[in-house]
Design an enzyme around this catalytic site. Structure first.
Site, short mmCIF file in Angstrom:
data_model
loop_
_atom_site.label_atom_id
_atom_site.label_comp_id
_atom_site.label_asym_id
_atom_site.label_seq_id
_atom_site.Cartn_x
_atom_site.Cartn_y
_atom_site.Cartn_z
N SER A 1 50.15 2.18 80.64
CA SER A 1 50.83 3.11 79.71
C SER A 1 51.93 2.46 78.89
CB SER A 1 51.43 4.28 80.48
OG SER A 1 50.41 5.15 80.85
N LYS B 1 51.54 2.49 75.23
CA LYS B 1 51.63 3.73 74.42
C LYS B 1 52.65 3.67 73.29
CE LYS B 1 49.82 6.67 78.14
NZ LYS B 1 50.21 7.53 79.26
N TYR C 1 41.16 3.36 74.05
CA TYR C 1 42.34 3.68 74.88
C TYR C 1 42.24 2.94 76.22
CZ TYR C 1 45.36 6.25 78.07
OH TYR C 1 46.29 6.56 79.03
N TYR D 1 58.02 9.99 81.84
CA TYR D 1 57.32 11.23 82.22
C TYR D 1 58.28 12.24 82.83
CZ TYR D 1 53.65 7.71 81.98
OH TYR D 1 52.85 6.69 81.60
N VAL E 1 51.10 2.42 85.28
CA VAL E 1 50.66 2.56 86.67
C VAL E 1 50.30 1.23 87.35
CG1 VAL E 1 49.85 4.94 86.72
CG2 VAL E 1 48.32 3.15 85.94
N1 GLN Z 1 45.21 3.90 81.96
C1 GLN Z 1 46.05 4.80 82.65
C2 GLN Z 1 45.55 6.24 82.51
O1 GLN Z 1 45.33 6.70 81.45
C3 GLN Z 1 47.46 4.70 82.18
C4 GLN Z 1 48.39 5.62 82.91
C5 GLN Z 1 49.74 5.04 83.18
O2 GLN Z 1 49.97 3.84 83.12
N2 GLN Z 1 50.65 5.89 83.54
O3 GLN Z 1 45.36 6.92 83.47
#
Ligand code: GLN
Length: 409
Positions: A73, A76, A198, A250, A268
């Site tokens: 993420s 993003k 993505y 988040y 993550v």
């Molecule tokens: N690729 C992961 C997902 O979309 C990214 C989520 C994250 O890093 N929080 O679930």
């Protein structure tokens, strides 16, 4: 000399501190590695790296700072930035909101009426941003993505195929989100190629040092401090950092803001990137996550760094009157210049109605406001104000707008 210094080799106190910080948390093995993407479950909970990069290109790194992991993420904000650059703020705002959802990263936070995702830092908004990457074909969009991320990191980047395939084969929730976005018209055509892109963007390999440099690039107004290459139009840096500031962590964003106070983004696979605008970028990597999907040691390290070094964005040192280097009236100065007697006499007589301000350093709203106030205080006793800007190092638009001018200067 302190113990850290050996003749000819003095260890930087910053590096010494980072080493102590790393040692302090090395045995903190709370949290779990992410398993919902099967490939990520292979991460080793011991991995732990910290890196700081300054906006003038100094790097401090300790631990596993060069161990590659997938960006997840943390991609993003950079993809959001690319969408802003390609389409402009208004067009992006029409498709992606800017409100913190307070929900988990994979929440289905779509506006019940417009179908617009809450913000670009949760998956729904991020997939919408990926859908706005420019290019006529999937290959072109992929190249745009990698090229753009590479400018922040300062070198070419590649995708970890195993992680990408692993997520593609199991990312049903993200598929559902993509189809809902298509249904709402936020994605305008087949959602599957966008979803694929993505997953690729989340699987780009970086290390902790890359994260710090990417963060420092945002801190430096969009220019990579190591390569000097502009990665992002300066106009959009503010928008990207705002989104990181309010939504980057988040449903932990509020607590993060309170205790760390830096725009940030987590992923993550265990990375956290944080930016102190104008100063530095932080990258931390530790794959053990809390229940919200944020790195446990990543949060702890950023909290310590922020508190120890006073990095909280709302903890701004007072700059006050420091731009006034010297102030005096014209009759208080003696000059070597030879003047005609009449001029010299006039200067003697009128000199006290001329006030000189020697300004130094950076002129901004805050620092110039102090000067303006001083000028206005003396408005009844002065006819002229001379601003000597020789020592001024920079001046922004706000400073130019509120500088003392007519009728004094
Ligand atoms: N690729 C992961 C997902 O979309 C990214 C989520 C994250 O890093 N929080 O679930």
């Amino acid at each position: 000399m302190s113990e850290g210094s050996i003749q000819g080799h003095v260890l930087s106190p910053v590096l010494e501190y980072l080493e102590a910080l790393h040692a302090q948390f090395a045995d903190h093995l709370e949290g779990e590695v992410a398993t919902y993407i099967p490939e990520l479950a292979k991460a080793n909970g011991q991995w732990f790296g910290i890196c700081l990069a300054t906006t003038d290109g100094q790097i401090y790194e300790v631990g596993d700072s060069r161990r590659p992991f997938t960006i997840q993420s943390i991609s993003k904000p950079f993809v959001y930035a690319a969408a802003l650059e390609a389409h402009g703020r208004e067009a992006v705002l029409r498709k992606i909101g800017v409100e913190p959802s307070g929900d988990a990263f994979n929440a289905i936070s779509l506006d019940p009426v417009s179908g617009r995702p809450a913000n670009p830092m949760i998956n729904a908004g991020a997939i919408a941003a990926t859908g706005m990457l420019p290019g006529d074909t999937p290959d072109e969009r992929y190249a745009h993505l990698l090229g753009s991320l590479a400018r922040y990191a300062g070198h070419e980047l590649c995708v970890d195929e195993a992680v990408y395939v692993s997520e593609r084969e199991t990312g049903f929730r993200n598929q559902a989100i993509a189809f809902l976005l298509r249904n709402a018209g936020v994605l305008e055509d087949d959602p599957l190629p966008t979803l694929d892109l993505y997953f690729q963007q989340c699987s780009v390999l970086v290390d902790c040092r890359d994260l710090a440099i990417m963060a420092a690039t945002l801190a430096a107004g969009g220019v990579n401090p190591l390569t000097g290459v502009r990665a992002l139009d300066a106009d959009h840096v503010e928008s990207v950092l705002s989104m990181m500031g309010s939504c980057g962590m988040y449903d932990f964003a509020g607590e993060w803001s309170l205790s760390v106070g830096l725009p940030a983004k987590s992923g993550v696979s265990g990375g956290i990137l944080a930016t102190l605008p104008g100063h530095l970028g932080i990258g931390v990597f530790s794959p053990l996550l809390d229940a919200r999907g944020n790195s446990v040691r990543g949060i702890a390290v950023c909290r310590e760094l922020s508190q120890r070094f006073g990095l909280h964005l709302f903890n701004v040192p007072q700059t006050g009157a420091t731009v006034i280097h010297r102030t005096y009236s014209a009759d208080e100065v003696s000059s070597n210049r030879v003047r005609p007697p009449a001029v010299a006499a006039a200067l003697q007589r009128l000199g006290r109605r001329i006030r000189v301000y020697e300004l130094a350093g950076a002129l901004s709203f805050g620092t110039v406001e102090v000067v303006v106030r001083d000028v206005l205080d003396k408005v009844n006793t002065q006819d002229f104000v001379i601003l000597d800007l020789e020592r001024v190092t920079e001046s922004d638009f706000a400073a130019a707008t509120c500088s003392p001018h007519s009728p004094f200067a």
